[in-house]
Design an enzyme around this catalytic site. Structure first.
Site, PDB file in Angstrom:
ATOM      1  N   ASN A 130       0.871  -1.179   0.000  1.00 35.25           N
ATOM      2  CA  ASN A 130       0.000   0.000   0.000  1.00 35.25           C
ATOM      3  C   ASN A 130       0.908   1.229   0.000  1.00 35.25           C
ATOM      4  O   ASN A 130       1.515   1.550   1.013  1.00 35.25           O
ATOM      5  CB  ASN A 130      -0.885  -0.041   1.253  1.00 35.25           C
ATOM      6  CG  ASN A 130      -1.663   1.250   1.470  1.00 35.25           C
ATOM      7  OD1 ASN A 130      -1.757   2.092   0.574  1.00 35.25           O
ATOM      8  ND2 ASN A 130      -2.238   1.395   2.660  1.00 35.25           N
ATOM      9  N   TRP A 131       0.962   1.877  -1.147  1.00 38.81           N
ATOM     10  CA  TRP A 131       1.884   3.021  -1.270  1.00 38.81           C
ATOM     11  C   TRP A 131       1.353   4.284  -0.598  1.00 38.81           C
ATOM     12  O   TRP A 131       2.056   5.287  -0.517  1.00 38.81           O
ATOM     13  CB  TRP A 131       2.184   3.285  -2.742  1.00 38.81           C
ATOM     14  CG  TRP A 131       3.259   2.400  -3.300  1.00 38.81           C
ATOM     15  CD1 TRP A 131       3.904   1.377  -2.652  1.00 38.81           C
ATOM     16  CD2 TRP A 131       3.833   2.464  -4.614  1.00 38.81           C
ATOM     17  NE1 TRP A 131       4.840   0.814  -3.480  1.00 38.81           N
ATOM     18  CE2 TRP A 131       4.822   1.458  -4.692  1.00 38.81           C
ATOM     19  CE3 TRP A 131       3.608   3.273  -5.731  1.00 38.81           C
ATOM     20  CZ2 TRP A 131       5.583   1.248  -5.846  1.00 38.81           C
ATOM     21  CZ3 TRP A 131       4.360   3.060  -6.875  1.00 38.81           C
ATOM     22  CH2 TRP A 131       5.339   2.055  -6.931  1.00 38.81           C
ATOM     23  N   LYS A 132       0.083   4.281  -0.208  1.00 41.60           N
ATOM     24  CA  LYS A 132      -0.518   5.478   0.395  1.00 41.60           C
ATOM     25  C   LYS A 132      -0.255   6.698  -0.508  1.00 41.60           C
ATOM     26  O   LYS A 132      -0.250   6.533  -1.725  1.00 41.60           O
ATOM     27  CB  LYS A 132       0.018   5.666   1.819  1.00 41.60           C
ATOM     28  CG  LYS A 132      -0.153   4.388   2.649  1.00 41.60           C
ATOM     29  CD  LYS A 132       0.159   4.546   4.107  1.00 41.60           C
ATOM     30  CE  LYS A 132      -0.048   3.197   4.800  1.00 41.60           C
ATOM     31  NZ  LYS A 132       0.173   3.257   6.249  1.00 41.60           N
ATOM     32  N   HIS A 144      -9.305   1.370   4.999  1.00 45.17           N
ATOM     33  CA  HIS A 144      -8.021   1.483   5.712  1.00 45.17           C
ATOM     34  C   HIS A 144      -8.192   2.411   6.915  1.00 45.17           C
ATOM     35  O   HIS A 144      -8.971   3.369   6.857  1.00 45.17           O
ATOM     36  CB  HIS A 144      -6.951   2.027   4.760  1.00 45.17           C
ATOM     37  CG  HIS A 144      -5.577   1.961   5.351  1.00 45.17           C
ATOM     38  ND1 HIS A 144      -5.114   2.913   6.216  1.00 45.17           N
ATOM     39  CD2 HIS A 144      -4.597   1.041   5.229  1.00 45.17           C
ATOM     40  CE1 HIS A 144      -3.886   2.579   6.593  1.00 45.17           C
ATOM     41  NE2 HIS A 144      -3.545   1.450   6.014  1.00 45.17           N
ATOM     42  N   GLU A 204      -6.515   4.751   8.007  1.00 43.33           N
ATOM     43  CA  GLU A 204      -6.296   6.177   7.717  1.00 43.33           C
ATOM     44  C   GLU A 204      -7.539   6.795   7.081  1.00 43.33           C
ATOM     45  O   GLU A 204      -7.851   7.967   7.318  1.00 43.33           O
ATOM     46  CB  GLU A 204      -5.053   6.345   6.827  1.00 43.33           C
ATOM     47  CG  GLU A 204      -3.770   6.098   7.617  1.00 43.33           C
ATOM     48  CD  GLU A 204      -2.620   5.522   6.819  1.00 43.33           C
ATOM     49  OE1 GLU A 204      -2.650   5.576   5.584  1.00 43.33           O
ATOM     50  OE2 GLU A 204      -1.676   4.991   7.452  1.00 43.33           O
ATOM     51  N   GLU A 246      -5.288  -4.943  10.640  1.00 42.95           N
ATOM     52  CA  GLU A 246      -4.223  -3.971  10.865  1.00 42.95           C
ATOM     53  C   GLU A 246      -4.461  -3.225  12.176  1.00 42.95           C
ATOM     54  O   GLU A 246      -5.241  -2.268  12.210  1.00 42.95           O
ATOM     55  CB  GLU A 246      -4.183  -2.956   9.724  1.00 42.95           C
ATOM     56  CG  GLU A 246      -3.966  -3.572   8.362  1.00 42.95           C
ATOM     57  CD  GLU A 246      -3.399  -2.557   7.383  1.00 42.95           C
ATOM     58  OE1 GLU A 246      -2.321  -2.808   6.849  1.00 42.95           O
ATOM     59  OE2 GLU A 246      -4.010  -1.496   7.185  1.00 42.95           O
ATOM     60  N   GLY A 290       2.801   2.092  10.665  1.00 44.28           N
ATOM     61  CA  GLY A 290       3.761   3.174  10.471  1.00 44.28           C
ATOM     62  C   GLY A 290       4.496   3.574  11.736  1.00 44.28           C
ATOM     63  O   GLY A 290       5.164   4.608  11.776  1.00 44.28           O
ATOM     64  N   SER A 313       3.655  -2.364  10.177  1.00 50.48           N
ATOM     65  CA  SER A 313       5.113  -2.452  10.308  1.00 50.48           C
ATOM     66  C   SER A 313       5.679  -3.827   9.925  1.00 50.48           C
ATOM     67  O   SER A 313       6.613  -4.315  10.554  1.00 50.48           O
ATOM     68  CB  SER A 313       5.551  -2.055  11.724  1.00 50.48           C
ATOM     69  OG  SER A 313       5.150  -0.716  12.004  1.00 50.48           O
ATOM     70  N   GLY A 351       2.884  -1.163   4.181  1.00 54.47           N
ATOM     71  CA  GLY A 351       2.991   0.248   3.831  1.00 54.47           C
ATOM     72  C   GLY A 351       4.434   0.631   3.559  1.00 54.47           C
ATOM     73  O   GLY A 351       4.950   0.451   2.454  1.00 54.47           O
ATOM     74  N   GLY A 352       5.110   1.135   4.587  1.00 53.63           N
ATOM     75  CA  GLY A 352       6.466   1.666   4.447  1.00 53.63           C
ATOM     76  C   GLY A 352       7.434   0.759   3.691  1.00 53.63           C
ATOM     77  O   GLY A 352       8.168   1.224   2.806  1.00 53.63           O
TER      78      GLY A 352
HETATM   79  P1  PGA Z   1       3.042   0.111   7.559  1.00 53.49           P
HETATM   80  O1  PGA Z   1       1.566   0.361   6.989  1.00 53.49           O
HETATM   81  O2  PGA Z   1       3.534  -1.167   6.956  1.00 53.49           O
HETATM   82  O3  PGA Z   1       3.826   1.315   7.123  1.00 53.49           O
HETATM   83  O4  PGA Z   1       2.910   0.008   9.039  1.00 53.49           O
HETATM   84  C1  PGA Z   1       0.673  -0.701   6.839  1.00 53.49           C
HETATM   85  C2  PGA Z   1      -0.628  -0.188   6.264  1.00 53.49           C
HETATM   86  O5  PGA Z   1      -1.080   0.882   6.683  1.00 53.49           O
HETATM   87  O6  PGA Z   1      -1.251  -0.842   5.400  1.00 53.49           O
END
Ligand code: PGA
Length: 252
Positions: A10-12, A96, A98, A168, A174, A214, A235-236
């Site tokens: 997930n590149w956000k 998600h 966010e 999640e 993150g 993470s 994500g990251g």
């Molecule tokens: P993260 O994000 O791997 O940076 O913790 C995961 C996500 O939000 O899907």
């Protein structure tokens, strides 16, 4: 019951088209031989055409990060399932944390968006997870159950076959703070039990439940080694080709 691992990035709100092109070409080469893991990248809306072009014919699928529930209309800034379908986007992340936190998504809108995606033939990755306060209050399972019941309201078992669940924990996204493999496994097992109760044991056995929060090349093996963890939403560690390729290759 063996389930094929599904690892999605997930590149956000990261990467322009120019950067996406480079990262994806590099990633494609580094995971070209992988057949034992399903792989996807979910870039921004504006980089979807680039991603689809670079990854065409590869073993990496493409997903969007959101979809609106209406077919069209006065919804400034939103994208419909038909619009994603026009590009042939096979997956979409829905709900998600966010989106829930910053854009007022609710279980009801997650449900509506999931239905819109399914109706357009796009496979939803439906996200659930508790906040730190909810975990500390001992409400993790209750929160996740409410989210899943809300998200899947009115969705048939046949439709469920096209859905991936991503668990999640919000406190692990993150933050560098990963749920321990056992903490994650415990919630995944409860989610699978709930799916069995809402649908059938066969549906519960088949559904892919990703863990997200993470996930890195260094912890992915232990996490994916848990019985009810069938993949990851990353994500990251999905932003750089080397990291994401290492993560996938470590469990392939
Ligand atoms: P993260 O994000 O791997 O940076 O913790 C995961 C996500 O939000 O899907």
């Amino acid at each position: 019951m063996s389930r094929k691992l599904f690892i999605a990035g997930n590149w956000k709100m990261n990467h322009t088209n120019a950067v996406a092109k480079e990262v994806l070409a590099d990633l494609k080469a580094q995971v070209a031989g992988v057949t034992t893991v399903d792989i996807a990248i979910c870039p921004t809306f504006t980089t979807l055409p680039t991603a689809l072009e670079v990854l065409e014919g590869s073993n990496i699928a493409v997903g969007a990060q959101n979809v609106h529930f209406a077919a069209n209309g006065a919804y400034t800034g939103e994208i419909s399932a038909e619009m994603l379908n026009e590009l042939n986007v096979p997956f979409v992340i829905i709900g998600h944390s966010e989106r829930r936190q910053y854009f007022a998504e609710t279980d009801e809108t997650v449900n509506q968006r999931t239905k819109a995606a399914l109706a357009a033939g796009i496979k939803p990755i439906v996200c659930v997870g508790e906040t730190l306060e909810e975990r500390q209050a001992g409400d993790t399972i209750k929160v996740v159950e409410t989210q899943i019941k809300g998200a899947f309201e009115g969705i048939s078992e046949a439709e469920l076959a096209n859905i991936t669940i991503a668990y999640e924990p919000v406190w692990a996204i993150g933050t560098g703070e990963t749920a321990t493999p056992q903490q994650a496994q415990d919630v995944h097992a409860e989610i699978r039990k709930l799916v069995a109760a809402l649908y059938t044991q066969a549906a519960a056995d088949a559904i892919i439940i990703q863990y997200g929060g993470s996930v890195k090349p260094g912890n992915v093996v232990e996490l994916m080694g848990q019985e009810d963890i069938d993949g990851a939403l990353v994500g990251g560690a999905s932003l750089k080709a080397d990291d994401f390729a290492a993560l996938v290759n470590n469990v392939a």
